[in-house]
Scaffold this active site. Structure first.
Site, PDB file in Angstrom:
ATOM      1  CE  LYS A   9      -3.813  -2.218   2.285  1.00  0.00           C
ATOM      2  NZ  LYS A   9      -4.833  -2.063   3.382  1.00  0.00           N
ATOM      3  CE1 TYR A  49      -9.292  -3.269   0.442  1.00  0.00           C
ATOM      4  CE2 TYR A  49      -8.348  -1.151  -0.426  1.00  0.00           C
ATOM      5  CZ  TYR A  49      -8.413  -2.565   0.056  1.00  0.00           C
ATOM      6  OH  TYR A  49      -7.050  -2.901   0.630  1.00  0.00           O
ATOM      7  CG  PHE A  57     -13.210   1.879   7.202  1.00  0.00           C
ATOM      8  CD1 PHE A  57     -12.690   1.237   5.970  1.00  0.00           C
ATOM      9  CD2 PHE A  57     -13.892   1.126   8.193  1.00  0.00           C
ATOM     10  CE1 PHE A  57     -12.773  -0.150   5.815  1.00  0.00           C
ATOM     11  CE2 PHE A  57     -13.832  -0.415   8.195  1.00  0.00           C
ATOM     12  CZ  PHE A  57     -13.666  -0.982   6.904  1.00  0.00           C
ATOM     13  NE  ARG A  85      -6.732 -12.738   5.678  1.00  0.00           N
ATOM     14  CZ  ARG A  85      -7.322 -11.300   5.415  1.00  0.00           C
ATOM     15  NH1 ARG A  85      -7.036 -10.782   4.193  1.00  0.00           N
ATOM     16  NH2 ARG A  85      -7.890 -10.775   6.404  1.00  0.00           N
ATOM     17  CB  THR A  91      -7.164  -5.520   9.951  1.00  0.00           C
ATOM     18  OG1 THR A  91      -7.535  -6.744   9.559  1.00  0.00           O
ATOM     19  CG2 THR A  91      -7.277  -4.172   9.132  1.00  0.00           C
ATOM     20  NE  ARG A 102      -2.423  -5.561   7.423  1.00  0.00           N
ATOM     21  CZ  ARG A 102      -3.360  -6.166   6.966  1.00  0.00           C
ATOM     22  NH1 ARG A 102      -3.725  -7.014   7.643  1.00  0.00           N
ATOM     23  NH2 ARG A 102      -4.043  -5.390   5.903  1.00  0.00           N
ATOM     24  CG  ASN A 112      -3.595  -2.235   6.939  1.00  0.00           C
ATOM     25  OD1 ASN A 112      -3.637  -1.748   5.837  1.00  0.00           O
ATOM     26  ND2 ASN A 112      -4.429  -2.998   7.313  1.00  0.00           N
ATOM     27  CG  HIS A 115      -5.447  -6.357  -0.186  1.00  0.00           C
ATOM     28  ND1 HIS A 115      -6.704  -6.276   0.679  1.00  0.00           N
ATOM     29  CD2 HIS A 115      -5.698  -6.951  -1.269  1.00  0.00           C
ATOM     30  CE1 HIS A 115      -7.453  -7.288  -0.122  1.00  0.00           C
ATOM     31  NE2 HIS A 115      -6.843  -7.736  -1.170  1.00  0.00           N
ATOM     32  CD  GLU A 126      -9.017  -9.100  -3.525  1.00  0.00           C
ATOM     33  OE1 GLU A 126      -9.738  -8.851  -2.766  1.00  0.00           O
ATOM     34  OE2 GLU A 126      -7.824  -9.398  -3.182  1.00  0.00           O
TER      35      GLU A 126
HETATM   36  P1  ATP Z   1      -7.012  -6.029   3.531  1.00  0.00           P
HETATM   37  O1  ATP Z   1      -8.336  -6.516   2.907  1.00  0.00           O
HETATM   38  O2  ATP Z   1      -6.604  -4.724   3.003  1.00  0.00           O
HETATM   39  O3  ATP Z   1      -6.194  -7.354   3.297  1.00  0.00           O
HETATM   40  P2  ATP Z   1      -7.979  -7.014   5.828  1.00  0.00           P
HETATM   41  O4  ATP Z   1      -8.444  -8.095   5.321  1.00  0.00           O
HETATM   42  O5  ATP Z   1      -7.365  -7.090   7.185  1.00  0.00           O
HETATM   43  O6  ATP Z   1      -7.247  -5.987   5.002  1.00  0.00           O
HETATM   44  P3  ATP Z   1     -10.494  -5.529   5.965  1.00  0.00           P
HETATM   45  O7  ATP Z   1     -11.493  -5.657   7.059  1.00  0.00           O
HETATM   46  O8  ATP Z   1     -10.869  -6.348   4.681  1.00  0.00           O
HETATM   47  O9  ATP Z   1      -9.023  -6.043   6.549  1.00  0.00           O
HETATM   48  O10 ATP Z   1     -10.208  -4.147   5.759  1.00  0.00           O
HETATM   49  C1  ATP Z   1      -9.699  -3.497   4.502  1.00  0.00           C
HETATM   50  C2  ATP Z   1      -8.850  -2.433   4.734  1.00  0.00           C
HETATM   51  O11 ATP Z   1      -9.746  -1.408   5.089  1.00  0.00           O
HETATM   52  C3  ATP Z   1      -7.836  -2.619   5.873  1.00  0.00           C
HETATM   53  O12 ATP Z   1      -6.803  -3.473   5.305  1.00  0.00           O
HETATM   54  C4  ATP Z   1      -7.750  -1.289   6.253  1.00  0.00           C
HETATM   55  O13 ATP Z   1      -6.591  -0.572   5.292  1.00  0.00           O
HETATM   56  C5  ATP Z   1      -8.837  -0.577   6.000  1.00  0.00           C
HETATM   57  N1  ATP Z   1      -9.581  -0.368   7.625  1.00  0.00           N
HETATM   58  C6  ATP Z   1     -10.182  -1.577   7.799  1.00  0.00           C
HETATM   59  N2  ATP Z   1     -10.727  -1.128   9.018  1.00  0.00           N
HETATM   60  C7  ATP Z   1     -10.538   0.152   9.394  1.00  0.00           C
HETATM   61  C8  ATP Z   1     -10.938   1.115  10.195  1.00  0.00           C
HETATM   62  N3  ATP Z   1     -11.393   0.783  11.291  1.00  0.00           N
HETATM   63  N4  ATP Z   1     -10.472   2.508  10.069  1.00  0.00           N
HETATM   64  C9  ATP Z   1      -9.771   2.721   8.809  1.00  0.00           C
HETATM   65  N5  ATP Z   1      -9.415   1.746   8.280  1.00  0.00           N
HETATM   66  C10 ATP Z   1      -9.731   0.662   8.065  1.00  0.00           C
HETATM   67 MG    MG Z   2      -9.930  -7.804   3.588  1.00  0.00          MG
END
Ligand code: ATP
Ligand code: MG
Length: 137
Positions: A9, A49, A57, A85, A91, A102, A112, A115, A126
């Site tokens: 990212k 997304y 968010f 993962r 996350t 992370r 973070n 992805h 994807e």
């Molecule tokens: P990713 O999908 O990026 O691999 P993830 O699966 O761990 O991460 P998701 O729940 O799918 O997490 O959320 C997607 C992305 O949205 C997160 O990686 C983060 O960048 C952002 N995100 C998630 N929760 C929050 C939050 N509470 N505030 C701000 N951004 C958030």
């Molecule tokens: Mg995710």
């Protein structure tokens, strides 16, 4: 063997961490089989997304993902989706296990660093969002 989509990212490309993050993948036995550096528009980030579009968010997330270059990549290996993962960590970096990407590099729950696809169906979708068949051997 399985394939998954990974994104390094903008917070991480900005801090020149691509090589250190790639070393974590390779040390875990994941092979980088495709990789390119691109910059998304906020609209494209929103398409990627789309599953999160009702989340509070969403605006912050898409703005951040369009704020600088990202490195999109395809990782391959046994159980690549779960392994990636695991290497990424939780996350929220505050919850991420020591040694994970992370835990070491992420700045916040939003910024973070990486992805990773979360299931075989999403990995397939994807990967084809970013890569054509010609770019994958
Ligand atoms: P990713 O999908 O990026 O691999 P993830 O699966 O761990 O991460 P998701 O729940 O799918 O997490 O959320 C997607 C992305 O949205 C997160 O990686 C983060 O960048 C952002 N995100 C998630 N929760 C929050 C939050 N509470 N505030 C701000 N951004 C958030
Ligand atoms: Mg995710």
């Amino acid at each position: 063997t399985e394939r998954t989509l990974s994104i390094i990212k903008p917070d991480a490309t900005k801090r020149n961490l691509t090589g250190k993050i790639n070393a974590k993948f390779e040390d875990a036995g994941l092979r980088i089989v495709a990789q390119k550096r691109i910059q998304l528009t906020q609209d494209q980030a929103g398409q990627f997304y789309a599953v999160h579009k009702e989340r509070p968010f969403f605006g912050e997330l898409t703005e951040f993902m369009a704020s600088g270059p990202v490195v999109v990549q395809v990782l391959e290996g046994e159980g690549a989706i779960a392994k990636n993962r695991e290497v990424m960590g939780a996350t929220n970096p505050a919850d991420a296990a020591p040694g994970t990407i992370r835990a070491e590099f992420a700045e916040s729950v939003g910024e973070n660093s990486v992805h990773g696809s979360d299931a075989p169906e999403t990995a397939k979708e994807e990967i084809s969002f970013f890569f054509s068949g010609l770019e994958l051997v």
